[in-house]
Design a protein around this motif. Structure first.
Motif, PDB file in Angstrom:
ATOM      1  N   LEU A 139      -4.671 -42.514  21.143  1.00 39.52           N
ATOM      2  CA  LEU A 139      -5.715 -43.535  21.080  1.00 39.52           C
ATOM      3  C   LEU A 139      -7.015 -42.961  20.523  1.00 39.52           C
ATOM      4  N   LEU A 140      -7.440 -41.831  21.054  1.00 36.39           N
ATOM      5  CA  LEU A 140      -8.688 -41.209  20.612  1.00 36.39           C
ATOM      6  C   LEU A 140      -8.591 -40.727  19.163  1.00 36.39           C
ATOM      7  N   THR A 141      -7.423 -40.230  18.805  1.00 36.97           N
ATOM      8  CA  THR A 141      -7.219 -39.748  17.430  1.00 36.97           C
ATOM      9  C   THR A 141      -7.220 -40.909  16.450  1.00 36.97           C
ATOM     10  N   TYR A 142      -6.577 -42.005  16.827  1.00 36.76           N
ATOM     11  CA  TYR A 142      -6.493 -43.172  15.947  1.00 36.76           C
ATOM     12  C   TYR A 142      -7.875 -43.755  15.659  1.00 36.76           C
ATOM     13  N   LEU A 143      -8.748 -43.742  16.667  1.00 39.27           N
ATOM     14  CA  LEU A 143     -10.088 -44.330  16.514  1.00 39.27           C
ATOM     15  C   LEU A 143     -11.149 -43.263  16.251  1.00 39.27           C
ATOM     16  N   GLN A 144     -10.741 -42.115  15.758  1.00 43.08           N
ATOM     17  CA  GLN A 144     -11.661 -40.997  15.571  1.00 43.08           C
ATOM     18  C   GLN A 144     -12.884 -41.367  14.735  1.00 43.08           C
TER      19      GLN A 144
ATOM     20  N   LEU B  47     -15.306 -43.409  16.754  1.00 44.60           N
ATOM     21  CA  LEU B  47     -15.784 -42.658  17.914  1.00 44.60           C
ATOM     22  C   LEU B  47     -16.794 -41.594  17.514  1.00 44.60           C
ATOM     23  N   MET B  48     -16.620 -41.015  16.327  1.00 46.20           N
ATOM     24  CA  MET B  48     -17.548 -39.984  15.862  1.00 46.20           C
ATOM     25  C   MET B  48     -18.946 -40.559  15.609  1.00 46.20           C
ATOM     26  N   MET B  49     -19.034 -41.870  15.472  1.00 43.77           N
ATOM     27  CA  MET B  49     -20.322 -42.532  15.247  1.00 43.77           C
ATOM     28  C   MET B  49     -21.021 -42.886  16.551  1.00 43.77           C
ATOM     29  N   CYS B  50     -20.319 -42.713  17.671  1.00 40.44           N
ATOM     30  CA  CYS B  50     -20.869 -43.078  18.980  1.00 40.44           C
ATOM     31  C   CYS B  50     -21.729 -41.956  19.549  1.00 40.44           C
ATOM     32  N   GLY B  51     -22.841 -42.341  20.185  1.00 35.29           N
ATOM     33  CA  GLY B  51     -23.734 -41.343  20.754  1.00 35.29           C
ATOM     34  C   GLY B  51     -23.628 -41.192  22.249  1.00 35.29           C
ATOM     35  N   SER B  52     -22.719 -41.954  22.880  1.00 34.14           N
ATOM     36  CA  SER B  52     -22.543 -41.852  24.329  1.00 34.14           C
ATOM     37  C   SER B  52     -21.123 -42.245  24.715  1.00 34.14           C
ATOM     38  N   ALA B  53     -20.745 -41.881  25.930  1.00 37.42           N
ATOM     39  CA  ALA B  53     -19.414 -42.232  26.421  1.00 37.42           C
ATOM     40  C   ALA B  53     -19.265 -43.740  26.551  1.00 37.42           C
TER      41      ALA B  53
ATOM     42  N   GLU C 190     -15.987 -49.153  21.841  1.00 35.00           N
ATOM     43  CA  GLU C 190     -15.145 -49.038  20.657  1.00 35.00           C
ATOM     44  C   GLU C 190     -13.662 -49.060  21.016  1.00 35.00           C
ATOM     45  N   LEU C 191     -13.320 -48.380  22.100  1.00 35.10           N
ATOM     46  CA  LEU C 191     -11.916 -48.334  22.528  1.00 35.10           C
ATOM     47  C   LEU C 191     -11.418 -49.720  22.913  1.00 35.10           C
ATOM     48  N   ASN C 192     -12.304 -50.511  23.482  1.00 31.26           N
ATOM     49  CA  ASN C 192     -11.924 -51.867  23.891  1.00 31.26           C
ATOM     50  C   ASN C 192     -11.788 -52.819  22.711  1.00 31.26           C
ATOM     51  N   LYS C 193     -12.193 -52.371  21.523  1.00 33.99           N
ATOM     52  CA  LYS C 193     -12.052 -53.196  20.319  1.00 33.99           C
ATOM     53  C   LYS C 193     -10.716 -52.967  19.620  1.00 33.99           C
ATOM     54  N   LEU C 194      -9.875 -52.129  20.199  1.00 33.98           N
ATOM     55  CA  LEU C 194      -8.586 -51.806  19.576  1.00 33.98           C
ATOM     56  C   LEU C 194      -7.802 -53.074  19.236  1.00 33.98           C
TER      57      LEU C 194
ATOM     58  N   GLU D 134      -4.421 -55.365  17.986  1.00 37.99           N
ATOM     59  CA  GLU D 134      -3.016 -55.388  18.403  1.00 37.99           C
ATOM     60  C   GLU D 134      -2.180 -54.470  17.516  1.00 37.99           C
ATOM     61  N   LYS D 135      -2.462 -54.492  16.230  1.00 39.01           N
ATOM     62  CA  LYS D 135      -1.748 -53.605  15.305  1.00 39.01           C
ATOM     63  C   LYS D 135      -2.053 -52.150  15.628  1.00 39.01           C
ATOM     64  N   GLY D 136      -3.315 -51.869  15.941  1.00 38.12           N
ATOM     65  CA  GLY D 136      -3.704 -50.514  16.307  1.00 38.12           C
ATOM     66  C   GLY D 136      -3.003 -50.042  17.568  1.00 38.12           C
ATOM     67  N   ALA D 137      -2.862 -50.946  18.537  1.00 33.80           N
ATOM     68  CA  ALA D 137      -2.186 -50.606  19.783  1.00 33.80           C
ATOM     69  C   ALA D 137      -0.731 -50.228  19.530  1.00 33.80           C
ATOM     70  N   ASP D 138      -0.086 -50.965  18.646  1.00 32.10           N
ATOM     71  CA  ASP D 138       1.311 -50.658  18.310  1.00 32.10           C
ATOM     72  C   ASP D 138       1.429 -49.285  17.658  1.00 32.10           C
ATOM     73  N   VAL D 139       0.478 -48.968  16.777  1.00 35.32           N
ATOM     74  CA  VAL D 139       0.486 -47.661  16.118  1.00 35.32           C
ATOM     75  C   VAL D 139       0.270 -46.550  17.133  1.00 35.32           C
ATOM     76  N   VAL D 140      -0.692 -46.747  18.028  1.00 37.68           N
ATOM     77  CA  VAL D 140      -1.007 -45.747  19.053  1.00 37.68           C
ATOM     78  C   VAL D 140       0.191 -45.488  19.950  1.00 37.68           C
ATOM     79  N   VAL D 141       0.828 -46.546  20.422  1.00 38.15           N
ATOM     80  CA  VAL D 141       1.959 -46.381  21.335  1.00 38.15           C
ATOM     81  C   VAL D 141       3.146 -45.745  20.619  1.00 38.15           C
ATOM     82  N   SER D 142       3.427 -46.182  19.408  1.00 38.54           N
ATOM     83  CA  SER D 142       4.547 -45.601  18.657  1.00 38.54           C
ATOM     84  C   SER D 142       4.326 -44.111  18.419  1.00 38.54           C
ATOM     85  N   SER D 143       3.106 -43.755  18.041  1.00 36.79           N
ATOM     86  CA  SER D 143       2.779 -42.355  17.773  1.00 36.79           C
ATOM     87  C   SER D 143       2.878 -41.509  19.039  1.00 36.79           C
ATOM     88  N   SER D 144       2.334 -42.027  20.137  1.00 36.59           N
ATOM     89  CA  SER D 144       2.347 -41.264  21.396  1.00 36.59           C
ATOM     90  C   SER D 144       3.753 -41.108  21.941  1.00 36.59           C
TER      91      SER D 144
END
Length: 317
Positions: free
Chosen positions: A260-265, A268-274, A280-284, A286-296
């Motif tokens: 997940l973190l790698t996919y949205l790198q 995330l690199m543009m973010c200045g705080s946790a 940003e993570l909550n904006k994932l 549906e297609k991104g979620a499928d990619v993340v799960v398949s990769s993991s």
């Protein structure tokens, strides 16, 4: 016989009919009396559960449905009574009035009635019923719902509400899964540490930024992992993660978090705080979620099943 089975499995996979072999295998396992929990667990870890049998397998592994068929009807009857008692208690405490009128002397939502989205309990009601059943409901339940742990329960309940039509199924699955999560908090923490280590090894730039903004020292990774990513994954992606977690493999959460973190790198690199990262993570998508799960799942499978790195025991516990 094993050689013949391996050849058949490889053939089915090559021609795109791997699901045929998986369905036959799970049907054979479910015919055992009683069902062999260890074999069922191994199957869930190694294969994708066929949709037609996913609910039954989850219920068996979570201890909701007895492994011996002869005990299932009685167990179900007792579960219905328990659910009705909890729902009635929620009514008596005037915590179920927000969306349904109460008829004196009658259960507001009998389990046997057809499902009605307008009448079905909300995620918060499933949580309050679980709190009641465990003698954990406090004087101010609405404030109690805002605690970190209970927010994670709510995210899981929200996902199960979309997956099951029967309120009884939603309650039983949420309750059993949450109790298992509570017992495996140390494993979840270990999975988060694994994710940090994998990112540090493979992506030093991303790891340094995550550490700079305090991502791993915040409760954000715990929230995503403890809720099994149900708040950001659609049903199809969430099911694949749940297959492994229900089988007892909480370590897979570390691989999901890493992917997940790698996919949205880039974002995330543009973010200045946790907190900005959390948004940003909550904006994932549906297609991104499928990619993340398949990769993991692919990466986890290499380590857990084929043992290309540390072997089976290190990746499945």
């Amino acid at each position: 016989m094993n050689d013949e089975r391996n050849f058949r499995s490889q053939y089915y996979e090559k021609v795109g009919f791997r699901c045929v072999e998986e369905k036959r295998s799970i049907e054979t396992l479910l015919k055992d009396q009683p069902v062999d929990e260890k074999k069922l667990t191994n199957f869930s870890l190694r294969m994708t559960l066929p949709a037609a049998y996913r609910t039954l397998v989850w219920k068996l592994l979570l201890g909701i449905t007895p492994r011996h068929p002869g005990a299932r009807e009685y167990a179900h009857q007792q579960q219905v009574l328990m659910y009705e008692d909890l729902w009635s208690t929620l009514q008596a405490l005037r915590l179920a009035q927000e969306f349904i009128s109460i008829t004196p002397g009658a259960l507001a939502l009998p389990v046997s009635e057809p499902y009605d989205q307008g009448k079905a309990p909300k995620p918060r009601h499933y949580l309050m019923m679980w709190l009641i059943s465990n003698a954990k409901l406090l004087f101010n339940p609405l404030a109690q719902l805002r605690t970190h742990n209970n927010k994670c329960f709510l995210l899981i309940a929200e996902r199960f509400v979309t997956m099951y039509k029967d309120p009884l199924d939603v309650y039983l699955m949420c309750s059993a899964l949450w109790e298992d999560i509570e017992k495996n908090k140390a494993a979840i923490e270990g999975a988060i540490q694994d994710a940090s280590g994998m990112i540090k090894k493979d992506n030093e730039t991303l790891h340094q930024h995550l550490m700079k903004v305090g991502f791993f020292s915040s409760n954000i990774p715990q929230s995503f992992c403890q809720s099994l990513f149900c708040g950001i994954f659609p049903e199809s992606a969430a099911e694949k993660v749940l297959d492994k977690v229900v089988a007892g493999c909480y370590k897979v959460l570390g691989y999901v978090l890493t992917a997940l973190l790698t996919y949205l790198q880039c974002s995330l690199m543009m973010c200045g705080s946790a907190n900005e990262m959390c948004i940003e993570l909550n904006k994932l998508s549906e297609k991104g979620a499928d990619v993340v799960v398949s990769s993991s799942m692919e990466q986890w499978h290499k380590v857990a099943i084929t043992g290309t790195q540390k072997g089976v025991s290190s990746a499945t516990n």
